[in-house]
Design a protein around this motif. Structure first.
Motif, short mmCIF file in Angstrom:
data_model
loop_
_atom_site.label_atom_id
_atom_site.label_comp_id
_atom_site.label_asym_id
_atom_site.label_seq_id
_atom_site.Cartn_x
_atom_site.Cartn_y
_atom_site.Cartn_z
N ASP A 3 -66.64 -21.38 -78.98
CA ASP A 3 -67.60 -20.29 -78.99
C ASP A 3 -68.98 -20.84 -78.69
N SER A 4 -69.62 -20.33 -77.67
CA SER A 4 -70.92 -20.86 -77.26
C SER A 4 -71.99 -19.78 -77.40
N LYS A 5 -73.04 -20.10 -78.14
CA LYS A 5 -74.16 -19.19 -78.33
C LYS A 5 -75.35 -19.78 -77.60
N ASN A 6 -75.73 -19.13 -76.51
CA ASN A 6 -76.72 -19.75 -75.64
C ASN A 6 -77.55 -18.69 -74.92
N PHE A 38 -81.26 -13.01 -72.69
CA PHE A 38 -80.82 -12.72 -74.05
C PHE A 38 -79.95 -13.87 -74.54
N ILE A 39 -79.66 -13.87 -75.82
CA ILE A 39 -78.78 -14.88 -76.40
C ILE A 39 -77.40 -14.27 -76.56
N ALA A 40 -76.45 -14.81 -75.80
CA ALA A 40 -75.08 -14.30 -75.81
C ALA A 40 -74.21 -15.19 -76.68
N ASP A 41 -73.31 -14.56 -77.40
CA ASP A 41 -72.33 -15.27 -78.23
C ASP A 41 -70.97 -15.05 -77.60
N ASP A 97 -71.80 -3.12 -68.08
CA ASP A 97 -72.85 -3.40 -67.10
C ASP A 97 -73.02 -4.89 -66.82
N ILE A 98 -72.75 -5.73 -67.82
CA ILE A 98 -73.01 -7.17 -67.70
C ILE A 98 -71.82 -7.94 -68.26
N ILE A 99 -71.47 -9.02 -67.57
CA ILE A 99 -70.40 -9.91 -68.04
C ILE A 99 -70.98 -11.32 -68.14
N VAL A 100 -70.75 -11.97 -69.28
CA VAL A 100 -71.24 -13.33 -69.51
C VAL A 100 -70.04 -14.26 -69.69
N TYR A 101 -69.98 -15.31 -68.86
CA TYR A 101 -68.84 -16.23 -68.84
C TYR A 101 -69.22 -17.56 -69.50
N ASN A 102 -68.28 -18.11 -70.27
CA ASN A 102 -68.48 -19.37 -70.98
C ASN A 102 -67.49 -20.40 -70.46
N PRO A 103 -67.94 -21.51 -69.84
CA PRO A 103 -67.03 -22.51 -69.30
C PRO A 103 -66.54 -23.54 -70.32
N LEU A 104 -67.03 -23.47 -71.56
CA LEU A 104 -66.69 -24.47 -72.58
C LEU A 104 -65.54 -23.98 -73.46
N ASN A 105 -64.88 -24.92 -74.14
CA ASN A 105 -63.67 -24.57 -74.89
C ASN A 105 -63.96 -24.21 -76.35
#
Length: 724
Positions: free
Chosen positions: A260-263, A311-314, A250-258
């Motif tokens: 693991d980002s928890k935000n 929410f907080i995504a990892d 249902d949901i996709i979370v994208y991380n632009p950093l190189n």
């Protein structure tokens, strides 16, 4: 490199210039020494460039009547017998009698010879004596011999905020567009035009904001263009790189950093009627996580029509993670965020706020290390170039300090949020007059007049993120004022650390008090930073992160962040520029300012302040997936280890069908970097910043399947060209 008029130069420019093909540098502003005027300038990574500081600026040879006087001054300061006398100014044309003046000089001066030449010939002759020249390090940001105008870091703050926002956004879009091109061989042609529009904002005098109002109309059009393009194109590129899988998401979370980002991430959702009755959590792989419903609307049958959730995504490095909505999930007991009266506590620190005025205090391990988030109004009698004040004290602080007439008045304080975060909201206004204004401790004001500031402050404390995020929504109607936020610390350290381009530098605190009567420009105390500054002592520290408010100051243990300056003249004295009204620079606008505090243990390196600065600026992107689509649980397109290596560019090469990777070492230590791509490169080579082969900057590269290994020096910038 002819740097005639930049307002100071950052500490990594020798490395940047050399890797852009330059051998020599002539500059006008910022040198802390003027003798000798020639030296080797060394970057943070030890790269050096042959440099000439212009003691008399770029007009030393312009006024023929002053040639004798200027020659004597420059000869006294020069390191060798070679003297550079620039003969130009802005759009000034060459003077017809130049040749005649030079011939006359050579007839009357037997011990010196003047030639009409270029700066390149001067440097070629200087190069012969380069081994005997002194080496200087650090940034060129001193006002001792020439103005660097540090206060422009808060002039026309909307430009700085826009430049930061769209640089981050365009970098993100470019990275994912490059990944997409490796999948389907299509690269958005709009990228080139977007970069042209953005780099116009970075131009002098655009970024400093020191021009007349009319010239910034073009800037506003560029910002509008960038917003339209990136809003339309970014979701399309993100959707195109999401890999199909076996399970509906249902949901996709994208991380632009190189890394693991928890935000924290927020996602807007829309549903057809009778689709989703309730959202109680999310599931990704084996993990179930809590969510906060920020707002929602429902269909007539009671099912959810739209919702905004947080929410907080990892998330994995430069990639994405997918989530499934859970309608009926039982909450499990995890680390909690506690609220007791006016105190919020998580596993990192404790924050309390005053029920009277909303000002905060932060404790770590029971010890108070910070208090404030206090707005200060200061007198501003300066201009676009310089902050000036006459009072030497604040007009008014939220804690009531300042002159007797005005006052801040709290309208409302409330606390909300969820199990994931708590949000304190403070609504406060500033009135320039309260009546009666005498014996205010005895008599409560009956009349409030002239509301010049309307402000809503939000303070967010997360359960699982070790920083406090601040937001100030501000409508300013107060002319000729500087508005800052102050945090008070118990620290007395005379130095602090600041992020600079591709690295970090140490600066002195308390420069406001520095006695500099013989300087061309007395230090104002303020300096610019990129994403963060870190002030620490005895194993504890405070990092202040910003999102486009670069101007800060540390004085008497207090950390200041400038929000805006309201001025009405381009120049008040006609020296830096013409005395022209600039009504738009009064900043009678509505603004939203975002900044963050990261309390940490140890030093800024061990606490990875540099990563926190990037995470605050490059947030996660959450999107609702297309109807009933099945995707992979997660994907990482590029990971870089260890985490002191930071990616700054992932793009298509300018001329060939290659991929360009640029990254740097962020903490000042020798490191073996390991990059892992999602595809195996056919060939990898080190290039300079112009994407050209350069023997001086060659690197030994080990290519092992999808992995690339390379040794990096402290604060070194490396550019790789990859062929697939």
């Amino acid at each position: 490199m002819w740097q005639a008029d930049s307002f100071g130069l950052n500490a990594q420019l020798p490395q940047i210039y050399r890797k852009c093909g330059y051998k020599y540098l002539a500059f006008r502003r910022g040198s802390p020494k003027n003798k000798p005027s020639e030296f080797l300038w060394e970057a943070l990574d030890k790269t050096k460039i042959l440099t000439h500081f212009m003691p008399l600026g770029y007009r030393a040879g312009l006024n023929f009547k002053k040639l004798e006087e200027n020659f004597k001054i420059l000869k006294e300061l020069a390191a060798t017998n070679h003297i550079l006398m620039p003969s130009g100014s802005g759009v000034t044309m060459p003077q017809a009698n130049t040749e005649e003046v030079v011939k006359k000089w050579n007839k009357t001066h037997k011990k010196s010879k003047m030639i009409i030449s270029t700066s390149k010939d001067f440097f070629k002759n200087l190069e012969k004596s380069a081994k005997n020249l002194p080496t200087r390090k650090g940034e060129m940001y001193s006002g001792k011999y020439s103005e660097v105008f540090p206060d422009v870091a808060s002039t026309r703050i909307w430009i700085k905020k826009s430049l930061r926002k769209y640089e981050n956004w365009l970098n993100t879009f470019e990275r994912f567009s490059t990944i997409k091109s490796l999948i389907d061989n299509h690269y958005p042609e709009e990228l080139y035009e977007c970069w042209k529009k953005l780099l116009f904002l970075a131009f002098h005098d655009v970024a400093p904001g020191t021009g007349v109002d009319e010239v910034y109309e073009e800037v506003k059009q560029n910002i509008k263009f960038l917003k339209q393009q990136l809003t339309t194109l970014t979701p399309k590129v993100l959707e195109a790189i999401t890999v199909q899988g076996s399970q509906e998401k249902d949901i996709i979370v994208y991380n632009p950093l190189n890394w693991d980002s928890k935000n924290w991430v927020e996602v807007d959702l829309k549903f057809e009627e009778n689709t989703i009755k309730n959202i109680s959590g999310l599931k990704s792989e084996w993990e179930e996580i809590d969510i906060e419903i920020i707002k929602e609307t429902r269909h007539a049958d009671g099912s959810i029509k739209s919702a905004k959730i947080g929410f907080i995504a990892d998330t994995p490095p430069l990639g994405y993670r997918t989530y499934k909505i859970l309608e009926n999930r039982k909450k499990t007991q995890k680390d909690t965020i506690e609220v007791l009266d006016n105190t919020i506590r998580n596993r990192f620190f404790e924050l309390s706020y005053s029920p009277k005025n909303g000002l905060i205090k932060i404790k770590m391990d029971g010890e108070e290390i910070l208090k404030g988030n206090e707005i200060i109004l200061e007198e501003e009698i300066g201009d676009l170039y310089n902050h000036r004040e006459g009072l030497k004290e604040a007009l008014k602080r939220e804690s009531s300090k300042g002159i007797k007439y005005g006052a801040f008045r709290v309208k409302d304080i409330r606390i909300g949020g969820s199990d994931l975060r708590k949000v304190i909201e403070v609504k406060v206004n500033y009135y320039s007059l309260r009546w009666p204004y005498r014996l205010t401790k005895k008599w409560k004001p009956k009349i409030w007049r002239h509301k010049f500031l309307t402000c809503t402050k939000r303070i967010t404390v997360y359960r699982d993120i070790p920083r406090i995020d601040f937001e100030i929504k501000l409508e300013n109607k107060h002319p000729r004022t500087r508005i800052r936020v102050i945090f008070e610390t118990p620290f007395t350290n005379p130095t602090y650390n600041s992020e600079t381009q591709f690295g970090a530098i140490k600066r002195k605190t308390g420069q406001y008090y520095f006695a500099a009567d013989d300087w061309k420009e007395k230090p104002s105390g303020v300096s610019p930073s990129l994403r963060w500054i870190a002030y620490e002592e005895n194993g504890k520290g405070i990092a202040l992160l910003n999102q486009g408010n670069p101007e800060h100051e540390i004085r008497d243990g207090n950390i200041y962040l400038t929000l805006l300056r309201s001025v009405d003249l381009l120049s008040t004295d006609g020296k830096a520029g013409p005395i022209i009204p600039v009504p738009d620079a009064k900043e009678f606008k509505k603004y939203t300012f975002k900044y963050s505090i990261y309390p940490y243990k140890g030093d800024w390196r061990k606490s990875k302040v540099y990563k926190m600065g990037y995470e605050f600026n490059y947030g996660l992107i959450g999107l609702q997936s297309a109807d009933k689509r099945a995707y992979k649980n997660r994907e990482s397109f590029l990971g870089i280890r260890p985490d002191n290596i930071i990616l700054t560019a992932l793009k298509r090469s300018e001329e060939e069908n290659h991929i360009i990777l640029r990254f740097y070492e962020a903490t000042g230590k020798n490191t073996r970097a390991c990059l892992r791509f999602f595809k195996k490169p056919k060939n990898v080579e080190a290039v300079n910043m112009l994407e050209e082969k350069d023997e001086e900057f060659e690197k030994e590269i080990i290519l092992d399947g999808e992995s690339i290994k390379v040794h990096m020096n402290p604060f070194e910038i490396v550019t790789l060209k990859l062929e697939f």
